[in-house]
Scaffold this motif. Sequence first.
Motif, mmCIF file in Angstrom:
data_model
loop_
_atom_site.group_PDB
_atom_site.id
_atom_site.type_symbol
_atom_site.label_atom_id
_atom_site.label_comp_id
_atom_site.label_asym_id
_atom_site.label_seq_id
_atom_site.Cartn_x
_atom_site.Cartn_y
_atom_site.Cartn_z
ATOM 1 N N ARG A 153 6.660 8.735 10.177
ATOM 2 C CA ARG A 153 8.066 8.944 9.824
ATOM 3 C C ARG A 153 8.687 7.575 9.521
ATOM 4 N NH1 ARG A 153 10.070 14.022 11.568
ATOM 5 N NH2 ARG A 153 8.319 15.481 11.299
ATOM 6 N N PRO A 154 9.683 7.536 8.649
ATOM 7 C CA PRO A 154 10.340 6.255 8.364
ATOM 8 C C PRO A 154 10.840 5.583 9.647
ATOM 9 C CG PRO A 154 10.997 7.894 6.753
ATOM 10 C CD PRO A 154 10.195 8.620 7.786
ATOM 11 N N GLY A 155 10.588 4.294 9.759
ATOM 12 C CA GLY A 155 10.969 3.535 10.943
ATOM 13 C C GLY A 155 9.843 3.326 11.927
ATOM 14 N N ASP A 156 8.776 4.117 11.824
ATOM 15 C CA ASP A 156 7.635 3.942 12.730
ATOM 16 C C ASP A 156 7.000 2.568 12.536
ATOM 17 O OD1 ASP A 156 7.992 6.511 13.622
ATOM 18 O OD2 ASP A 156 6.208 7.348 12.642
ATOM 19 N N ILE A 157 6.496 1.993 13.629
ATOM 20 C CA ILE A 157 5.691 0.777 13.557
ATOM 21 C C ILE A 157 4.226 1.203 13.666
ATOM 22 C CG2 ILE A 157 5.152 -1.455 14.587
ATOM 23 C CD1 ILE A 157 7.907 -1.329 13.302
ATOM 24 N N VAL A 158 3.419 0.775 12.697
ATOM 25 C CA VAL A 158 2.040 1.246 12.573
ATOM 26 C C VAL A 158 1.075 0.070 12.603
ATOM 27 C CG1 VAL A 158 0.415 2.486 11.067
ATOM 28 C CG2 VAL A 158 2.806 3.227 11.206
ATOM 29 N N ARG A 159 -0.031 0.245 13.343
ATOM 30 C CA ARG A 159 -1.139 -0.699 13.286
ATOM 31 C C ARG A 159 -2.158 -0.148 12.292
ATOM 32 N NH1 ARG A 159 -3.285 -0.329 18.268
ATOM 33 N NH2 ARG A 159 -1.937 -1.929 19.158
ATOM 34 N N ALA A 160 -2.514 -0.933 11.280
ATOM 35 C CA ALA A 160 -3.413 -0.465 10.224
ATOM 36 C C ALA A 160 -4.366 -1.571 9.811
ATOM 37 C CB ALA A 160 -2.602 0.017 9.012
ATOM 38 N N GLU A 161 -5.376 -1.190 9.061
ATOM 39 C CA GLU A 161 -6.366 -2.141 8.552
ATOM 40 C C GLU A 161 -6.265 -2.217 7.033
ATOM 41 O OE1 GLU A 161 -11.213 -2.973 8.596
ATOM 42 O OE2 GLU A 161 -10.398 -1.061 9.289
ATOM 43 N N VAL A 162 -6.315 -3.416 6.506
ATOM 44 C CA VAL A 162 -6.311 -3.602 5.053
ATOM 45 C C VAL A 162 -7.698 -3.229 4.529
ATOM 46 C CG1 VAL A 162 -5.992 -5.223 3.147
ATOM 47 C CG2 VAL A 162 -4.617 -5.462 5.238
ATOM 48 N N ILE A 163 -7.761 -2.222 3.636
ATOM 49 C CA ILE A 163 -9.049 -1.786 3.103
ATOM 50 C C ILE A 163 -9.225 -2.166 1.637
ATOM 51 C CG2 ILE A 163 -9.335 0.100 4.738
ATOM 52 C CD1 ILE A 163 -8.332 2.010 2.557
ATOM 53 N N SER A 164 -8.120 -2.547 0.973
ATOM 54 C CA SER A 164 -8.205 -2.948 -0.428
ATOM 55 C C SER A 164 -6.965 -3.733 -0.798
ATOM 56 C CB SER A 164 -8.338 -1.707 -1.328
ATOM 57 O OG SER A 164 -8.195 -2.060 -2.690
ATOM 58 N N LEU A 165 -7.138 -4.667 -1.712
ATOM 59 C CA LEU A 165 -5.978 -5.392 -2.220
ATOM 60 C C LEU A 165 -5.153 -4.530 -3.158
ATOM 61 C CD1 LEU A 165 -7.550 -8.909 -2.833
ATOM 62 C CD2 LEU A 165 -6.426 -8.008 -0.794
ATOM 63 N N GLY A 166 -5.680 -3.347 -3.510
ATOM 64 C CA GLY A 166 -4.915 -2.374 -4.267
ATOM 65 C C GLY A 166 -4.526 -2.851 -5.644
ATOM 66 N N ASP A 167 -3.329 -2.433 -6.060
ATOM 67 C CA ASP A 167 -2.838 -2.867 -7.361
ATOM 68 C C ASP A 167 -2.004 -4.135 -7.186
ATOM 69 O OD1 ASP A 167 -0.377 -1.992 -6.337
ATOM 70 O OD2 ASP A 167 -0.636 0.000 -7.196
#
Length: 218
Positions: A153-167
């Motif tokens: 939900r907007p406002g959540d703090i998330v721990r994530a892993e970078v899997i691609s530099l994307g666009d």
Amino acid sequence: MTTSNPTLAIPGQLLGSTSRYQPGPGTHIHNHNVHASLMGTVHIAQPAKAPGPVKRLTKITPAPAPAELPTISVTVPTRSAGSDHAGQKKREVLPEVGNVVLCRVIRITPRQAVVAILVCGDTVLDAEWQGLIRVQDVRATEKDRVKIYESFRPGDIVRAEVISLGDQANYYLSTARNELGVILATSEAGNAMHPVSWKEYRDPETDLTELRKVAKPY
């Protein structure tokens, strides 16, 4: 002083009980607990030692007050435009593939969550970089059953892993591993929630639960 305190805090993060610490700058008290009010480095200042009993003639005067609690505070790291010995500007830290980052959810769509990357490893970034958590990157299993609005939900703090530099505009992030996901969430009523399972947070004030992709341990 214990070693369980975080070295880096995010807004709303629990730092400890008021029975252990007194709040300093960058913190606030909620339900007898000290929480971070901003993102930055955690500092714990030990109180000065209380003086011992003072002997005056034959009368012993005890110390005037009990020992104070340590003060816990959060400060924003200073961002200097400093240079190295060769006079070159310091290199800005950029997220790279494999890095674990902390980010804030800005908005969600049925296919992805748009986030602002705030922290890379233990470094608070000088600039916020935009990332995407696509629906297929939320979980490692049952990907076809994942719904973004049940995960973030907007406002959540998330721990994530970078899997691609994307666009050129976005990094691609994943929360598929168990230890990745929402680490801080606020309820629809505006209260800080705590995780109760791998897919739910509970509002302690209303006792209502909300669905999230919860980071382990919960």
